[in-house]
Design a protein around this motif. Structure first.
Motif, PDB file in Angstrom:
ATOM      1  N   GLN A  72       0.849  -1.191   0.000  1.00 34.02           N
ATOM      2  CA  GLN A  72       0.000   0.000   0.000  1.00 34.02           C
ATOM      3  C   GLN A  72       0.880   1.234   0.000  1.00 34.02           C
ATOM      4  OE1 GLN A  72      -3.340  -0.107   2.610  1.00 34.02           O
ATOM      5  NE2 GLN A  72      -3.316   2.082   2.934  1.00 34.02           N
ATOM      6  N   ASN A  73       0.514   2.212  -0.837  1.00 28.62           N
ATOM      7  CA  ASN A  73       1.293   3.446  -0.842  1.00 28.62           C
ATOM      8  C   ASN A  73       0.993   4.255   0.404  1.00 28.62           C
ATOM      9  OD1 ASN A  73      -1.148   4.739  -1.313  1.00 28.62           O
ATOM     10  ND2 ASN A  73      -0.636   5.431  -3.351  1.00 28.62           N
ATOM     11  N   THR A  74       1.961   5.057   0.811  1.00 23.89           N
ATOM     12  CA  THR A  74       1.763   5.940   1.962  1.00 23.89           C
ATOM     13  C   THR A  74       1.768   7.402   1.515  1.00 23.89           C
ATOM     14  OG1 THR A  74       4.132   5.874   2.439  1.00 23.89           O
ATOM     15  CG2 THR A  74       2.724   4.324   3.636  1.00 23.89           C
ATOM     16  N   ALA A  76      -0.050   9.866  -1.486  1.00 25.84           N
ATOM     17  CA  ALA A  76      -1.130   9.893  -2.484  1.00 25.84           C
ATOM     18  C   ALA A  76      -0.573   9.883  -3.904  1.00 25.84           C
ATOM     19  CB  ALA A  76      -2.002  11.118  -2.272  1.00 25.84           C
ATOM     20  N   PHE A  77      -1.231   9.139  -4.761  1.00 23.34           N
ATOM     21  CA  PHE A  77      -0.982   9.067  -6.198  1.00 23.34           C
ATOM     22  C   PHE A  77       0.277   8.305  -6.600  1.00 23.34           C
ATOM     23  CE2 PHE A  77      -3.282  13.108  -5.447  1.00 23.34           C
ATOM     24  CZ  PHE A  77      -4.504  12.702  -5.951  1.00 23.34           C
ATOM     25  N   SER A  78       1.041   7.779  -5.652  1.00 22.46           N
ATOM     26  CA  SER A  78       2.169   6.935  -6.026  1.00 22.46           C
ATOM     27  C   SER A  78       1.677   5.491  -6.045  1.00 22.46           C
ATOM     28  CB  SER A  78       3.334   7.107  -5.054  1.00 22.46           C
ATOM     29  OG  SER A  78       2.949   6.827  -3.735  1.00 22.46           O
ATOM     30  N   THR A  79       2.071   4.737  -7.065  1.00 20.31           N
ATOM     31  CA  THR A  79       1.607   3.349  -7.182  1.00 20.31           C
ATOM     32  C   THR A  79       2.791   2.398  -7.335  1.00 20.31           C
ATOM     33  OG1 THR A  79       1.243   3.674  -9.543  1.00 20.31           O
ATOM     34  CG2 THR A  79      -0.668   3.873  -8.103  1.00 20.31           C
ATOM     35  N   ASN A  98      -3.881   0.501 -10.957  1.00 21.32           N
ATOM     36  CA  ASN A  98      -3.665   1.910 -10.647  1.00 21.32           C
ATOM     37  C   ASN A  98      -4.480   2.273  -9.396  1.00 21.32           C
ATOM     38  OD1 ASN A  98      -2.820   4.530 -10.774  1.00 21.32           O
ATOM     39  ND2 ASN A  98      -4.235   5.109 -12.395  1.00 21.32           N
ATOM     40  N   THR A  99      -4.122   1.627  -8.278  1.00 18.58           N
ATOM     41  CA  THR A  99      -4.833   1.829  -7.018  1.00 18.58           C
ATOM     42  C   THR A  99      -3.824   2.035  -5.893  1.00 18.58           C
ATOM     43  OG1 THR A  99      -4.863  -0.548  -6.551  1.00 18.58           O
ATOM     44  CG2 THR A  99      -6.764   0.356  -7.723  1.00 18.58           C
ATOM     45  N   MET A 100      -4.327   2.451  -4.744  1.00 24.17           N
ATOM     46  CA  MET A 100      -3.466   2.666  -3.581  1.00 24.17           C
ATOM     47  C   MET A 100      -2.910   1.360  -3.015  1.00 24.17           C
ATOM     48  SD  MET A 100      -5.369   5.617  -1.356  1.00 24.17           S
ATOM     49  CE  MET A 100      -4.179   5.429  -0.049  1.00 24.17           C
ATOM     50  N   ARG A 101      -3.617   0.258  -3.258  1.00 24.49           N
ATOM     51  CA  ARG A 101      -3.219  -1.014  -2.650  1.00 24.49           C
ATOM     52  C   ARG A 101      -3.243  -2.130  -3.683  1.00 24.49           C
ATOM     53  NH1 ARG A 101      -5.676  -3.537   2.914  1.00 24.49           N
ATOM     54  NH2 ARG A 101      -4.383  -5.363   2.933  1.00 24.49           N
ATOM     55  N   TYR A 130       6.247   3.022   1.117  1.00 23.66           N
ATOM     56  CA  TYR A 130       5.071   2.148   1.029  1.00 23.66           C
ATOM     57  C   TYR A 130       5.087   1.237   2.250  1.00 23.66           C
ATOM     58  CZ  TYR A 130       8.619  -1.172  -0.380  1.00 23.66           C
ATOM     59  OH  TYR A 130       9.735  -1.948  -0.391  1.00 23.66           O
TER      60      TYR A 130
END
Length: 137
Positions: A72-74, A76-79, A98-101, A130
């Motif tokens: 999971q990204n910590t 926003a908008f980084s994948t 293309n999601t947060m997790r 992440y």
């Protein structure tokens, strides 16, 4: 006497907290299966992608019949991408949404090692952190 106890208590807690934190953060180099960081089941571990070619590997030994890997990204908008391999380096599955997790569930053989590879999916992931976890069923 209270002061000595309080100082000792605080020093112990700071030392324990720093050891615990260190155990839950990736260590470099972990750019291959051979140098993979061990991850504790049911615990989130933090990592960071430093460059566009940076990848991070984590290993876990299965004790059940299924593993569920998550990243999971910590920021926003980084994948990040997530790919899973067995102990022989055979590819088992991946998630590149293309999601947060990202999450990948696999069937396992007990007592074999499995590896998670975390890598950047876009330039926004570079330089950002992440969290990764593994659940064993």
């Amino acid at each position: 006497m209270k002061r000595i106890f309080l100082v000792t208590f605080l020093v112990f807690n700071l030392l324990f907290a720093s050891i615990s934190f260190a155990a839950l953060t990736e260590t470099e180099p972990n750019d291959s299966i051979a140098t993979a960081d061990s991850i504790v089941v049911n615990t989130w571990m933090s990592g960071k992608i430093d460059t566009s070619s940076d990848v991070d590997y984590y290993k876990v030994r299965a004790t059940g019949s299924e593993l569920s890997f998550s990243v999971q990204n910590t920021v926003a908008f980084s994948t990040y991408g997530l790919a899973i391999y067995d102990e022989n380096g055979n590819f088992l599955g991946k998630s590149e949404k293309n999601t947060m997790r990202q999450q990948v569930d696999i069937d396992t053989y007990r007592y074999q090692y499995y590896y998670a590879k975390v890598y950047p999916l876009d330039y926004k992931a570079i330089g950002n952190s992440y969290s990764v976890s593994v659940v064993n069923y």
